[in-house]
Design a protein around this motif. Sequence first.
Motif, PDB file in Angstrom:
ATOM      1  N   GLY A  35      21.667  16.116  59.048  1.00  0.00           N
ATOM      2  CA  GLY A  35      22.432  15.249  58.876  1.00  0.00           C
ATOM      3  C   GLY A  35      23.941  15.810  58.640  1.00  0.00           C
ATOM      4  N   THR A  46      21.131  19.350  56.088  1.00  0.00           N
ATOM      5  CA  THR A  46      22.484  18.460  56.307  1.00  0.00           C
ATOM      6  C   THR A  46      23.736  19.435  56.059  1.00  0.00           C
ATOM      7  OG1 THR A  46      23.742  16.725  55.351  1.00  0.00           O
ATOM      8  CG2 THR A  46      22.687  17.966  53.744  1.00  0.00           C
ATOM      9  N   ASP A  92      25.254  15.200  53.015  1.00  0.00           N
ATOM     10  CA  ASP A  92      24.536  15.662  51.959  1.00  0.00           C
ATOM     11  C   ASP A  92      24.661  14.698  50.897  1.00  0.00           C
ATOM     12  OD1 ASP A  92      22.718  17.422  50.535  1.00  0.00           O
ATOM     13  OD2 ASP A  92      24.446  18.579  49.620  1.00  0.00           O
ATOM     14  N   ALA A 122      19.090  12.819  50.350  1.00  0.00           N
ATOM     15  CA  ALA A 122      18.622  14.133  51.441  1.00  0.00           C
ATOM     16  C   ALA A 122      17.684  14.984  50.776  1.00  0.00           C
ATOM     17  CB  ALA A 122      20.039  14.595  51.821  1.00  0.00           C
ATOM     18  N   ASP A 167      23.871  11.468  57.271  1.00  0.00           N
ATOM     19  CA  ASP A 167      22.683  11.600  56.780  1.00  0.00           C
ATOM     20  C   ASP A 167      21.972  10.158  56.671  1.00  0.00           C
ATOM     21  OD1 ASP A 167      22.981  14.062  56.091  1.00  0.00           O
ATOM     22  OD2 ASP A 167      23.193  13.879  53.844  1.00  0.00           O
ATOM     23  N   LEU A 176      16.021  16.802  53.965  1.00  0.00           N
ATOM     24  CA  LEU A 176      17.008  16.620  55.047  1.00  0.00           C
ATOM     25  C   LEU A 176      17.694  17.918  54.928  1.00  0.00           C
ATOM     26  CD1 LEU A 176      17.726  15.329  57.549  1.00  0.00           C
ATOM     27  CD2 LEU A 176      19.402  13.913  56.012  1.00  0.00           C
TER      28      LEU A 176
END
Length: 135
Positions: free
Chosen positions: A74, A90, A77, A81, A49, A88
């Motif tokens: 990513g 992830t 986590d 994130a 990430d 994000l």
Amino acid sequence: MAEKGIPQSALAVLDGGFTLEGAYAAMSAYLERGSTQSQPLRPVFAANDVMALGVLRALKEHGVCVPSEVEVIGFDDIELARMLEPALSTVSQPAIEMGALSAEVLLRLLRGERPRVRRHTLAPSLRLRATTRAL
């Protein structure tokens, strides 16, 4: 990739050294080479990430819209994130279970027990958030 009909030539592997700065520099250099003109930018999978943060920064600075132009995922986590804008996407590892299994093995070793040779398979989970279109 071959199973999905995607040619090996469609894959670009960039070395970001597992750091935010390294991923930022690698993605920036890739974008500055104009690689997206000859080959459209594909989804980006970062090894962690923190690297994904560097990728997101480089994409933003080069005017690439996430997720409409490129999706980013990513791995790990991390707490940040979820807090990013955009949040994000992830792959989340089962960290608590990994720690519990590791502690169990360590305690056996400390008691002088010979650890049983076992393989544990813990399933990761995909956390789709705002850096991917498949919400």
